[in-house]
Design an enzyme around this catalytic site. Structure first.
Site, PDB file in Angstrom:
ATOM      1  N   CYS A 140       0.894  -1.384   0.043  1.00  0.00           N
ATOM      2  CA  CYS A 140      -0.064   0.072  -0.145  1.00  0.00           C
ATOM      3  C   CYS A 140       0.775   1.231  -0.091  1.00  0.00           C
ATOM      4  O   CYS A 140       1.557   1.490  -0.935  1.00  0.00           O
ATOM      5  CB  CYS A 140      -0.973   0.052   1.134  1.00  0.00           C
ATOM      6  SG  CYS A 140      -0.199  -0.092   2.800  1.00  0.00           S
TER       7      CYS A 140
ATOM      8  N   ARG B 152      -2.301  -0.380   5.494  1.00  0.00           N
ATOM      9  CA  ARG B 152      -3.601  -1.053   4.840  1.00  0.00           C
ATOM     10  C   ARG B 152      -3.106  -2.664   4.192  1.00  0.00           C
ATOM     11  O   ARG B 152      -4.063  -3.306   4.198  1.00  0.00           O
ATOM     12  CB  ARG B 152      -4.056  -0.074   3.781  1.00  0.00           C
ATOM     13  CG  ARG B 152      -4.614   1.068   4.369  1.00  0.00           C
ATOM     14  CD  ARG B 152      -4.993   1.985   3.179  1.00  0.00           C
ATOM     15  NE  ARG B 152      -3.824   2.604   2.701  1.00  0.00           N
ATOM     16  CZ  ARG B 152      -3.777   3.460   1.600  1.00  0.00           C
ATOM     17  NH1 ARG B 152      -4.954   3.826   1.284  1.00  0.00           N
ATOM     18  NH2 ARG B 152      -2.566   3.911   1.283  1.00  0.00           N
TER      19      ARG B 152
END
Lengths: 308, 153
Positions: free
Chosen positions: A253, A258
């Site tokens: 990410c 994330r």
């Protein structure tokens, strides 16, 4: 000693159901005294460094991703000695069952769980739905900070190889295995280099790593922050993204938080043996010299076509 | 950077932070987040009057109002902030700015150094991304004050 694993229909479908617990299960475990007597250690790990202090699950200790898990000087995680000291100070022993939860749909909780896994901690689980679900259900919060008896944690050197990819690993992986880009579509296409509503993080180039499939992290989550069912996850990652069983997958990410959420889904819910999180992610790739980048919504190919 | 140029209330806050250990500084920031005043009703009913500071990681909205003296010159700037309770770090910094700057004349607010957030001794405990959000909050206030008072920032 490992604490008993939760049994329910949703979790049973996952490849490693022992990695998730529900809010009901945790509330019952707290009620039974398992947290108070140290059988179970609950850890809150948030993006906001002060959120735990505003109220947390009774008995939960706090681990901050930035000040506790990251090395202060090198862009890396703490070493074995620092991790052992941290864990012991939170009442965690090597054989403790640890349940982690946090804000923002468990981004940072999944990140902390991934770091625990770098150190080979065996029994570490995620609270499905995280902090928000616990609060939405009106469950108890407290500002009391527990003072756990120190745990007994040996100095274990991190083994990054199985679940962590470095830039060189990603370059070697290109063309041979799939990549999942979990950022927003705007970040993927190169329209922007940071999250919507998040500030510029100083990536010099926008776009994505060639061949990466775009699957924003939130696709794996329901609106209450819990993970989607196995069937739904399969239709997203095996169906749309085109992964096949046995693939060696790399997820990335912006800074690796994330993608930890997606790493967890691929590794433990869908059961991919080899899933690595590229924590350098776009803040490294988008600043690196002469690495291939694709702009736009298409995955692109590798080697990248030049000229013509 | 020195605190000499800071308005006295803000200088006092900076001194309070610096006199503490790092965990205590975070605790103090939490107290500022709890002390941030609610918006007055005329603003809660008109969210469009507030501007979002997009550089903040959590939703933070602010606006200013200028009170004029008898001669019609801008004399006191009032600051208004809105930030959710689940963003205590952002709220805490809004609380610092509110307590340190609310009610001051435009010139004093505009004289605050842009890197003032770094004076609080939180740069190790708080990520650079969040520190930038705090700096952006101060910058937005100064731009709005400059625009409203006709004084150059």
């Amino acid at each position: 000693m490992p604490y008993p694993v939760e049994q329910n229909e949703k979790f049973a479908a996952y490849a490693h159901s022992e990695r998730l617990v529900s809010t009901e299960w945790l509330a019952a475990a707290i009620e039974s005294g398992a947290v108070a007597n140290g059988d179970l250690v609950v850890v809150e790990s948030d993006e906001d460094v002060l959120l735990y202090e505003t109220g947390h699950i009774p008995g939960a200790v706090k681990i901050d991703w930035h000040t506790d898990l990251n090395d202060e000087v090198t862009r890396d995680y703490v070493d074995g000695a620092a991790f052992a000291e941290l864990a012991a100070s939170k009442g965690i022993s090597r054989d403790s069952t640890v349940v982690i939860y946090g804000d923002k749909s468990n981004w940072w909780a999944a990140y902390a769980l991934w770091v625990f896994t770098l150190f080979g901690h065996q029994d570490v689980r995620l609270l499905d739905g995280g902090r928000d679900k616990w609060i939405a259900e009106g469950r108890e919060l407290t500002k009391d900070r527990p003072a756990p008896a120190p745990g007994n944690y040996p100095v274990v050197e991190r083994d990054d190889t199985p679940i962590r990819a470095f830039k060189e690993d990603v370059l070697a992986h290109l063309g041979s295995g799939p990549l999942i880009d979990v950022r927003s579509p705007e970040e993927y296409s190169g329209q922007r280099t940071h999250m919507p509503a998040y500030p510029e993080e100083g990536a010099l180039r926008g776009g994505h790593i060639p061949t990466a499939a775009s699957v924003p992290w939130a696709r794996a989550a329901n609106s209450d922050g819990t993970y989607k069912s196995r069937e739904e996850l399969e239709s997203i990652y095996l169906g749309e993204a085109g992964l096949t069983e046995g693939d060696d997958v790399v997820a990335y990410c912006r800074i690796g938080e994330r993608s930890s959420h997606t790493w967890f889904a691929l590794k433990y819910l869908l059961g991919f043996e080899s899933v690595r999180n590229y924590d350098g992610s776009w803040t490294e790739w988008g600043n690196a010299v002469r690495v291939p980048i694709v702009k736009g919504a298409d995955r692109g190919s590798f080697p990248v076509a030049v000229g013509v | 950077m020195t605190t000499q140029a800071l308005p006295s209330a803000l200088a006092e806050i900076v001194d309070d932070f610096l006199a503490l250990s790092e965990p205590e500084r975070l605790q103090l920031l939490l107290e500022f987040s709890e002390g941030l005043p609610e918006l007055p009703e005329r603003l809660t009913n008109h969210p469009e009057l507030l501007e979002q500071v997009v550089e903040c990681q959590s939703p933070l909205f602010l606006t200013i109002e200028t009170e004029k003296d008898d001669a019609g010159r801008p004399a006191a700037v009032r600051l208004f902030f809105k930030a959710p309770a689940e963003a205590p770090t952002t709220r805490g910094f809004a609380g610092v700015l509110h307590e340190g700057l609310d009610g001051l004349p435009p010139e004093e607010i505009l004289s605050v150094p842009d890197d003032m957030p770094e004076l609080l001794g939180l740069t190790r405990a708080i990520t650079p991304l969040r520190m930038r959000g705090m700096t952006a909050m101060l910058g937005r206030i100064k731009r709005k004050v400059a625009a409203a008072s006709g004084v150059r920032a």
